[in-house]
Design an enzyme around this catalytic site. Structure first.
Site, PDB file in Angstrom:
ATOM      1  N   GLY B 130     -17.883 -63.900 -16.138  1.00 34.57           N
ATOM      2  CA  GLY B 130     -18.365 -62.536 -15.916  1.00 34.57           C
ATOM      3  C   GLY B 130     -17.750 -61.606 -16.945  1.00 34.57           C
ATOM      4  N   SER B 131     -16.555 -61.078 -16.623  1.00 36.93           N
ATOM      5  CA  SER B 131     -15.910 -60.107 -17.520  1.00 36.93           C
ATOM      6  C   SER B 131     -15.601 -60.704 -18.894  1.00 36.93           C
ATOM      7  CB  SER B 131     -14.594 -59.626 -16.899  1.00 36.93           C
ATOM      8  OG  SER B 131     -14.836 -59.082 -15.621  1.00 36.93           O
ATOM      9  N   ILE B 157     -28.820 -61.905 -12.264  1.00 34.31           N
ATOM     10  CA  ILE B 157     -29.656 -61.246 -13.273  1.00 34.31           C
ATOM     11  C   ILE B 157     -30.647 -60.288 -12.600  1.00 34.31           C
ATOM     12  CG2 ILE B 157     -31.196 -61.604 -15.248  1.00 34.31           C
ATOM     13  CD1 ILE B 157     -28.158 -62.647 -15.461  1.00 34.31           C
ATOM     14  N   THR B 158     -30.404 -58.985 -12.821  1.00 36.66           N
ATOM     15  CA  THR B 158     -31.259 -57.943 -12.249  1.00 36.66           C
ATOM     16  C   THR B 158     -32.704 -58.152 -12.685  1.00 36.66           C
ATOM     17  OG1 THR B 158     -29.425 -56.382 -12.208  1.00 36.66           O
ATOM     18  CG2 THR B 158     -31.631 -55.424 -12.239  1.00 36.66           C
ATOM     19  N   GLY B 238     -26.450 -49.187 -21.033  1.00 31.83           N
ATOM     20  CA  GLY B 238     -26.332 -49.451 -19.598  1.00 31.83           C
ATOM     21  C   GLY B 238     -25.218 -48.617 -18.970  1.00 31.83           C
ATOM     22  N   ILE B 334     -18.442 -37.999   6.958  1.00 29.82           N
ATOM     23  CA  ILE B 334     -18.920 -36.697   7.434  1.00 29.82           C
ATOM     24  C   ILE B 334     -20.135 -36.855   8.375  1.00 29.82           C
ATOM     25  CG2 ILE B 334     -20.198 -34.660   6.598  1.00 29.82           C
ATOM     26  CD1 ILE B 334     -18.123 -34.424   4.346  1.00 29.82           C
ATOM     27  N   GLY B 336     -20.578 -39.372  10.352  1.00 31.24           N
ATOM     28  CA  GLY B 336     -20.218 -40.098  11.569  1.00 31.24           C
ATOM     29  C   GLY B 336     -21.146 -41.282  11.797  1.00 31.24           C
ATOM     30  N   GLU B 360     -21.944 -53.802 -15.679  1.00 31.39           N
ATOM     31  CA  GLU B 360     -21.770 -53.322 -17.063  1.00 31.39           C
ATOM     32  C   GLU B 360     -20.295 -53.135 -17.402  1.00 31.39           C
ATOM     33  OE1 GLU B 360     -24.547 -53.602 -18.271  1.00 31.39           O
ATOM     34  OE2 GLU B 360     -26.021 -52.897 -16.832  1.00 31.39           O
TER      35      GLU B 360
END
Ligand SMILES: Cc1cc2nc3c(=O)[nH]c(=O)nc-3n(C[C@H](O)[C@H](O)[C@H](O)COP(=O)(O)OP(=O)(O)OC[C@H]3O[C@@H](n4cnc5c(N)ncnc54)[C@H](O)[C@@H]3O)c2cc1C
Lengths: 82, 380
Positions: B130-131, B157-158, B238, B334, B336, B360
């Site tokens: 990945g990174s 993969i988008t 991106g 906020i 709830g 990204e």
């Protein structure tokens, strides 16, 4: 192209490189990619710098390490593209 | 330096807003729960010219400047992170081809991406990598003089489920390179990934390449230049898109909180009159304004072609993605219980915001690069 213009280009390239590669005795023919001196983001910044500073467009066909390896090589590339 | 939108930019912003309010917001929770973006919507997005937002008109694009493109991301992000991601992906691949593709590749694909005729995807990440993108394991070997054989495995993969064209990263004789691959390539198997935490409508997929042939004219850039400059050109856009998209998430959450706290009463008073609520609203407002300034600054530098734009974009993406997650988390607080319900938008924004800290380049990878930038900029 007169030599003062070439020298001026080399000085501008060196000033940019030395911002990143501090405390390095950078010569016109030092191999900046050989010694692991630059990382990927910086390599991209170098392309952006050359494009803006010298009003050139680096294209697909210019992507050869030998075009960017030394200050001399970059000055030659700029000369060819100007 | 003043930041003021031009009349043209204001007009575009108003048009983006109207499109998002009418076409996206009413359906965004449905996209999320059904885990898909309907075809009709993608056609509408392309018809607005958003798929080719930053492409020149010559290729059917809208030729937006970077600030206008940022505003588009903010508005789409306010509506639905997956729709924004769809638009971003088209522009990431399109810009990369525009800058580093061959003339034939540009002629063949750019108009089709801009018009929405085809959908493009970006395939870098692998199950094991990945990174640490420099160490991807997909390979491009020689089948013959004209053809590479692609072997390997991509994950997360988008748009992988619906894409027609993939920008695939791999190693050619150990050197990182990129090729274009069409979806019907032999040996390419596409497996949908569902049940993600956020960006649920992004139709992710896993790709397996088993001796998938790609002719050599599909190489983008040159061998060894797949990450710099090819991949980074895409990732930079991106990151810029995500920075602005996070402003959209933050703004949507703040708007929802202003609304809710102005109508909901507890202990005999509107929530907005309780000081602990005011603190959260104040923090949201300040952080959004700070994030917006960073994003404008990054956009301005990118527009100027400044060499530090790439770093300023990382600064903006790092800040706004953390900001969006914190704002969305406070927004759920906020609201709830109603903020935890499947039909509330803030819970969706919270899940989507977490993803923004991962894609990204994760927040940690951004921190490493930003620290490096700081030592370069500020060391004596
Ligand atoms: C919804 C979604 C959509 C995506 N779409 C795409 C796409 O279209 N194309 C594509 O190619 N990829 C895509 N990805 C993958 C995404 O780019 C990766 O998830 C991302 O790069 C991180 O890689 P990883 O998940 O393998 O995490 P890893 O790299 O395994 O990291 C795991 C954790 O360790 C940390 N870490 C890693 N290295 C270091 C270090 N040196 N120092 C400190 N911490 C470290 C990370 O920050 C993270 O927190 C998508 C992911 C998601 C969730």
């Amino acid at each position: 192209m007169d030599s003062s213009q070439v020298n001026n280009r080399k000085t501008r390239i060196k000033t940019f490189l030395l911002r990143y590669i501090r405390n390095y005795a950078l010569e016109d023919d030092s191999d900046i990619f050989g010694g692991g001196l630059v990382n990927s983001l910086f390599a991209m910044q170098l392309i952006t710098f050359l494009e803006k500073e010298f009003a050139i467009t680096i294209e697909n066909r210019d992507l050869k390490l030998d075009n960017f390896r030394t200050v001399n090589a970059m000055a030659d590339l700029i000369e060819r593209k100007s | 330096m003043g930041i003021q939108l031009s009349e043209h930019q204001k007009k575009d912003q108003a048009a983006f807003r109207e499109f998002v309010n009418k076409e996206i917001i009413p359906h965004a929770n449905k996209y999320d729960s059904e885990e898909r973006l309907p075809d009709e919507l993608l056609v509408k997005v392309a018809r607005q010219g958003y798929s080719g937002a930053i492409l020149p008109e010559q290729f059917g694009g809208r030729a937006m400047d970077y600030i206008t493109y940022g505003l588009l991301n903010e508005e789409l992000g306010r509506g639905c992170a997956s729709v924004r991601g769809f638009m971003m992906m088209q522009n990431m691949v399109a810009l990369t081809l525009l800058k580093w593709g061959s003339e034939e590749q540009k002629e063949r694909w750019l108009g089709k991406i801009a018009s929405g005729q085809i959908i493009a995807a970006f395939a870098l990440t692998e199950p094991e990598i990945g990174s640490d993108a420099m160490h991807i394991e997909t390979t491009f070997t020689d089948a013959d003089n004209e053809t590479y054989m692609v072997n390997g495995h991509k994950k997360w993969i988008t748009l992988g489920q619906i894409a027609d064209l993939f920008l695939v990263f791999g190693k050619r004789r150990g050197k990182l390179s990129a090729v274009l691959m069409e979806k019907d390539t032999p040996g390419l198997t596409i497996t949908p990934l569902t049940g993600m935490l956020g960006l649920r409508a992004s139709m992710l997929a896993e790709l397996h390449f088993d001796n998938s042939p790609v002719t050599k004219e599909n190489l983008v850039g040159r061998v060894g230049f797949g990450f710099v400059p090819v991949g980074i050109t895409a990732l930079n856009l991106g990151r810029y898109s995500i920075a602005w998209g996070c402003l959209g998430i933050g703004q949507a959450c703040l708007d929802a909180c202003i609304d809710h706290t102005s109508t909901r009463k507890q202990f005999g008073d509107y929530l907005k009159n309780h000081q602990l609520i005011q603190k959260m609203i104040a923090d949201m407002t300040v952080n959004l304004k700070a994030g917006r300034l960073l994003s404008y600054h990054a956009g301005h530098m990118q527009e100027m072609g400044d060499q530090d734009a790439i770093m300023e974009i990382m600064v903006a993406k790092y800040f706004t993605s953390k900001m969006a997650f914190k704002i969305a988390s406070d927004a759920v607080q906020i609201h709830g219980a109603s903020g935890c319900s499947h039909d509330s938008a803030v819970q969706r924004h919270l899940r989507d915001a977490k993803i923004m800290e991962i894609i990204e380049g994760t927040s940690q990878i951004h921190q490493i690069k930003i620290a490096d930038y700081a030592y370069r900029e500020y060391a004596g």
